[in-house]
Motif scaffolding. Structure first.
Motif, PDB file in Angstrom:
ATOM      1  N   GLU A 108      40.746  56.267  23.563  1.00 19.08           N
ATOM      2  CA  GLU A 108      40.304  54.884  23.418  1.00 19.08           C
ATOM      3  C   GLU A 108      40.773  54.015  24.582  1.00 19.08           C
ATOM      4  O   GLU A 108      40.032  53.171  25.077  1.00 19.08           O
ATOM      5  N   VAL A 109      41.997  54.226  25.016  1.00 16.36           N
ATOM      6  CA  VAL A 109      42.551  53.430  26.116  1.00 16.36           C
ATOM      7  C   VAL A 109      41.788  53.685  27.407  1.00 16.36           C
ATOM      8  O   VAL A 109      41.436  52.748  28.131  1.00 16.36           O
ATOM      9  N   LEU A 110      41.494  54.937  27.706  1.00 16.19           N
ATOM     10  CA  LEU A 110      40.746  55.254  28.930  1.00 16.19           C
ATOM     11  C   LEU A 110      39.313  54.741  28.865  1.00 16.19           C
ATOM     12  O   LEU A 110      38.776  54.251  29.864  1.00 16.19           O
ATOM     13  N   LEU A 111      38.698  54.820  27.698  1.00 15.83           N
ATOM     14  CA  LEU A 111      37.344  54.273  27.532  1.00 15.83           C
ATOM     15  C   LEU A 111      37.355  52.762  27.701  1.00 15.83           C
ATOM     16  O   LEU A 111      36.505  52.199  28.405  1.00 15.83           O
ATOM     17  N   ASP A 112      38.326  52.093  27.075  1.00 17.14           N
ATOM     18  CA  ASP A 112      38.446  50.640  27.218  1.00 17.14           C
ATOM     19  C   ASP A 112      38.663  50.238  28.667  1.00 17.14           C
ATOM     20  O   ASP A 112      38.040  49.286  29.156  1.00 17.14           O
ATOM     21  N   SER A 113      39.547  50.954  29.355  1.00 18.75           N
ATOM     22  CA  SER A 113      39.823  50.585  30.740  1.00 18.75           C
ATOM     23  C   SER A 113      38.601  50.805  31.633  1.00 18.75           C
ATOM     24  O   SER A 113      38.342  49.999  32.528  1.00 18.75           O
ATOM     25  N   ALA A 114      37.834  51.856  31.382  1.00 15.51           N
ATOM     26  CA  ALA A 114      36.620  52.094  32.178  1.00 15.51           C
ATOM     27  C   ALA A 114      35.580  51.009  31.932  1.00 15.51           C
ATOM     28  O   ALA A 114      34.992  50.456  32.876  1.00 15.51           O
ATOM     29  N   VAL A 115      35.361  50.669  30.675  1.00 14.19           N
ATOM     30  CA  VAL A 115      34.366  49.641  30.333  1.00 14.19           C
ATOM     31  C   VAL A 115      34.793  48.279  30.889  1.00 14.19           C
ATOM     32  O   VAL A 115      33.979  47.545  31.460  1.00 14.19           O
TER      33      VAL A 115
END
Length: 141
Positions: A108-115
């Protein structure tokens, strides 16, 4: 914070002409917004001081871990952005600040940071044409 900023804006707006309700001047809108913000801040302060936590203390304990983690994450972002660029500094901000919560999930953290990085680039660099470095300075020289 709302109370102080609201008072500051209302006070600052008094140096401008107010005009009338039919023809408002440049100080009319900031004064009204500052006043509303100060009222909202006062209501929140009163509510926060009147909440009963169930024990003898009227105000709960400070959450030091989230407070320090978020402040540190923003400070790291501020120092890292000029040299590391948005592509590194913004994911760093999201990852460090995500440690403030009780639940941490790398996916979730990596997805949030990418978005958030792509969205921030789209808004600030592409949409508003601001000059914010995207990549680290050692890669762009």
């Amino acid at each position: 914070m709302f109370l102080i900023i609201g008072i500051a804006f209302a006070w600052g707006a008094t140096s401008y002409s107010f005009g009338s309700s039919a023809r408002p001047g440049p100080g009319y809108f900031p004064f009204g917004l500052g006043l509303l913000l100060a009222i909202l801040g006062a209501v929140e302060v009163i509510k926060a001081l009147a909440i009963d936590t169930g024990d003898d203390n009227e105000i709960g304990a400070w959450a030091w871990k989230p407070l320090i983690t978020i402040v540190a994450a923003v400070a790291v972002f501020g120092f890292a952005l000029p040299t590391l660029g948005m592509a590194v500094a913004l994911p760093l901000l999201v990852i460090v600040s995500s440690f403030a919560g009780d639940e941490f999930n790398w996916k979730e953290v990596l997805l949030d940071s990418a978005v958030l990085t792509v969205g921030s680039w789209a808004v600030f660099n592409w949409g508003l044409n601001l000059v914010i470095p995207l990549w680290p300075t050692f890669l762009t020289q």
